[in-house]
Write a protein that holds these residues in place. Structure first.
Motif, PDB file in Angstrom:
ATOM      1  N   SER A  69     117.477   9.994 -48.221  1.00 36.78           N
ATOM      2  CA  SER A  69     117.304  10.491 -46.865  1.00 36.78           C
ATOM      3  C   SER A  69     118.325   9.881 -45.899  1.00 36.78           C
ATOM      4  O   SER A  69     118.838  10.558 -45.027  1.00 36.78           O
ATOM      5  CB  SER A  69     115.877  10.212 -46.370  1.00 36.78           C
TER       6      SER A  69
ATOM      7  N   LYS B 168     121.089  12.144 -44.094  1.00 37.78           N
ATOM      8  CA  LYS B 168     121.102  12.166 -42.627  1.00 37.78           C
ATOM      9  C   LYS B 168     122.490  11.812 -42.101  1.00 37.78           C
ATOM     10  O   LYS B 168     122.978  12.415 -41.140  1.00 37.78           O
ATOM     11  CB  LYS B 168     120.072  11.183 -42.079  1.00 37.78           C
TER      12      LYS B 168
ATOM     13  N   GLU C  71     124.137   9.681 -33.536  1.00 41.41           N
ATOM     14  CA  GLU C  71     123.476   9.424 -34.820  1.00 41.41           C
ATOM     15  C   GLU C  71     124.385   8.646 -35.761  1.00 41.41           C
ATOM     16  O   GLU C  71     123.945   7.742 -36.471  1.00 41.41           O
ATOM     17  CB  GLU C  71     123.054  10.740 -35.467  1.00 41.41           C
TER      18      GLU C  71
END
Length: 203
Positions: free
Chosen positions: A27, A31, A43
């Motif tokens: 993950s 991401k 991010e």
């Protein structure tokens, strides 16, 4: 190129404390690559600021693309420099063995070639077919790129696997590019043995 979000994120990252560590798992890598594809500066900075993170060299499970491949394909100088400053591996290879340097050549992204070389990218690292960035530049008849690569130490005598030919031999065979042939023929004959680099983790 979506530069403003990255610049704002870089400034903000200096003003706030890093968040808790992301788990190094599927993950986190997914991401990160998704953020790079979308040029989501906030991010990207948040993820790379996590202590001990190694996702900067994560590769896509299907394509083998790492973050550097993604930004090089869109000729994005700002993100390319930022990722390299965050210890992205300039010699990371995708599923076909192509490095960011190879993609920069394909896109005629001269600034990208120079930036990658500055961060110790191997200008002679071949892909799975044995093609080097110089061979690709010769095949594309890109005189400026050929000149640039030779100045960076590209080996004109390193042969590919499929045809067993070097950039020098391809240049001599292509009568449509006499300037490239002349440029390469001015280079001394070099050793053709080159080590390969093992790619990084796959998410």
């Amino acid at each position: 190129m979506h530069y403003a979000p990255l610049r704002l994120a870089l400034v903000a990252s200096l003003l706030i404390a890093p968040a808790p560590v992301f788990a190094q798992n599927f993950s986190a890598g997914y991401k990160f690559l998704d953020a790079v594809r979308g040029a989501k500066g906030n991010e990207i900075v948040e993820i790379l600021n996590q202590p001990g993170t190694t996702v900067v060299n994560t590769r896509d499970r299907v394509t083998g693309d790492g973050a550097l491949h993604i930004v090089t394909k869109r000729s994005d100088s700002l993100y390319l420099r930022f990722l390299l400053q965050k210890n992205a591996n300039p010699n990371l290879q995708d599923k076909d063995g192509n490095t960011p340097m190879m993609l920069a050549v394909e896109n005629s992204f001269g600034e990208g070639v120079d930036t990658l070389a500055l961060y110790k990218a191997d200008v002679n690292l071949a892909n799975s077919s044995g093609e080097t960035p110089l061979i690709r530049a010769v095949q594309r008849r890109n005189l400026d790129m050929v000149r640039r690569l030779l100045k960076l130490g590209a080996n004109p005598d390193q042969k590919d696997i499929i045809a067993g030919r070097s950039a020098r031999e391809y240049a001599r065979l292509d009568t449509r590019s006499p300037a490239i042939q002349k440029l390469i023929d001015a280079e001394p004959v070099q050793d053709t043995k080159r080590p390969r680099v093992i790619s990084g983790p796959v998410l």
